[in-house]
Design an enzyme around this catalytic site. Structure first.
Site, short mmCIF file in Angstrom:
data_model
loop_
_atom_site.label_atom_id
_atom_site.label_comp_id
_atom_site.label_asym_id
_atom_site.label_seq_id
_atom_site.Cartn_x
_atom_site.Cartn_y
_atom_site.Cartn_z
CG ASP A 42 -0.39 -0.01 2.46
OD1 ASP A 42 0.84 -0.06 2.68
OD2 ASP A 42 -1.17 -0.24 3.53
CB SER A 43 4.43 1.74 -0.05
OG SER A 43 4.81 0.86 -0.84
CG ASP A 86 0.87 -4.13 2.21
OD1 ASP A 86 1.37 -5.05 2.86
OD2 ASP A 86 1.40 -3.17 2.08
CE LYS A 116 3.80 -5.93 3.79
NZ LYS A 116 3.24 -4.70 4.86
CD GLU A 118 0.79 -1.60 8.44
OE1 GLU A 118 1.21 -1.13 7.32
OE2 GLU A 118 0.42 -0.79 9.44
CD GLU A 185 8.47 0.38 7.36
OE1 GLU A 185 8.49 1.24 6.76
OE2 GLU A 185 7.49 -0.52 7.11
#
Length: 272
Positions: A42-43, A86, A116, A118, A185
């Site tokens: 999602d970056s 993501d 993925k 978080e 990260e």
């Protein structure tokens, strides 16, 4: 490439390479370079769509870009990199059913193999377990978690004893919940190195030192294309400068239809 290959790589001591892609051009380049894993992160909200955070990215946008990435590969499916996408903000934080629907939408409509997400809060662990029961592989993400930017900020995490103990506990819980790998990260290198030995699944670092089971980077950062370059991502190419100079050369050319006399477009070779 399959998720089980990454666990095998850890046992063999083979470094795992993960690069991001956001469309067919970037995925074809990353595949040709030989990355083990392609992350549709999602970056892309910041790298491609111009947002200041990842929070505005929608599920529809993630699906759009994931499908484009998967269409860019040249190799047969069995020889392609593992594709992980993501789950965007609020696609899994609002309950298990919504998370299953979101992950299923991404995987059913592309050739992606895993998602993925978080964090390791109790609700997140329940979501992970549910997804895995549904046959959807999950990669975890700890440390600097961009979807929590308004709570944690864009800064190094696990700097004090309490937060370090928490990240060790969280990594163990992610493994026990069934994650096949974890992204760490922007945490201290010594913590990542210890954590790598603390769990059996691969630890993929970004800004977490070199002693991880693998590394993930935003492709635009490596190529020097990013407008804002992260401090832990050294560019290996002056990509923006090269692109700008090439475009200036064309713009300033007296003959805009001119083709390099040593190159015929019909003879251009593909990486496929």
């Amino acid at each position: 490439m399959q998720t089980t290959d990454l666990v095998r790589f850890k046992k063999l001591g083979k470094q795992i390479t993960v690069l991001t892609a956001w469309d067919a051009i970037s995925s074809s380049i990353v595949e040709a370079a030989g990355a083990d894993v392609v992350l549709v992160g999602d970056s892309l909200g910041m790298v491609v769509l111009g947002h200041s955070t990842t929070l505005p990215v929608t599920l529809d946008q993630m699906l759009h870009h994931t499908k484009a990435v998967c269409r860019g590969f040249c190799r047969p499916l069995s020889k392609q990199p593992l594709v992980v996408c993501d789950l965007p903000f609020l696609s899994y934080q609002c309950g298990e059913d919504k998370a299953v629907e979101a992950a299923g939408t991404l995987l059913k409509n592309s050739t992606a193999s895993a998602v993925k997400l978080e964090g390791a809060e109790p609700e997140t662990l329940l979501v992970i377990k549910r997804l895995i029961r549904m046959g959807i592989p999950v990669m975890g993400h700890l440390g600097l978690t961009p979807q929590s930017v308004h709570q944690l900020g864009y800064k190094s995490q696990a700097r004090d004893k309490d937060s370090q103990e928490k990240i060790f506990k969280d990594s163990k819980m992610l493994q026990e919940s069934g994650c096949f790998a974890i992204v760490l990260e922007h945490i201290p290198a010594e913590i990542a190195s210890r954590l790598k030995k603390h769990i059996d699944i691969p630890v993929i670092g970004i800004g977490a030192g070199s002693d991880c089971d693998g590394q993930v980077r935003v492709t635009a950062d490596i190529l020097g294309l990013s407008i804002a370059q992260p401090p832990f991502a050294k560019p290996l190419l002056a990509g923006r400068e090269l692109c700008i100079n090439a475009l200036k050369e064309w713009i300033n050319s007296t003959d805009l239809d001119q083709v390099n006399p040593t190159t015929k477009t019909s003879e251009s070779k593909s990486d496929c």
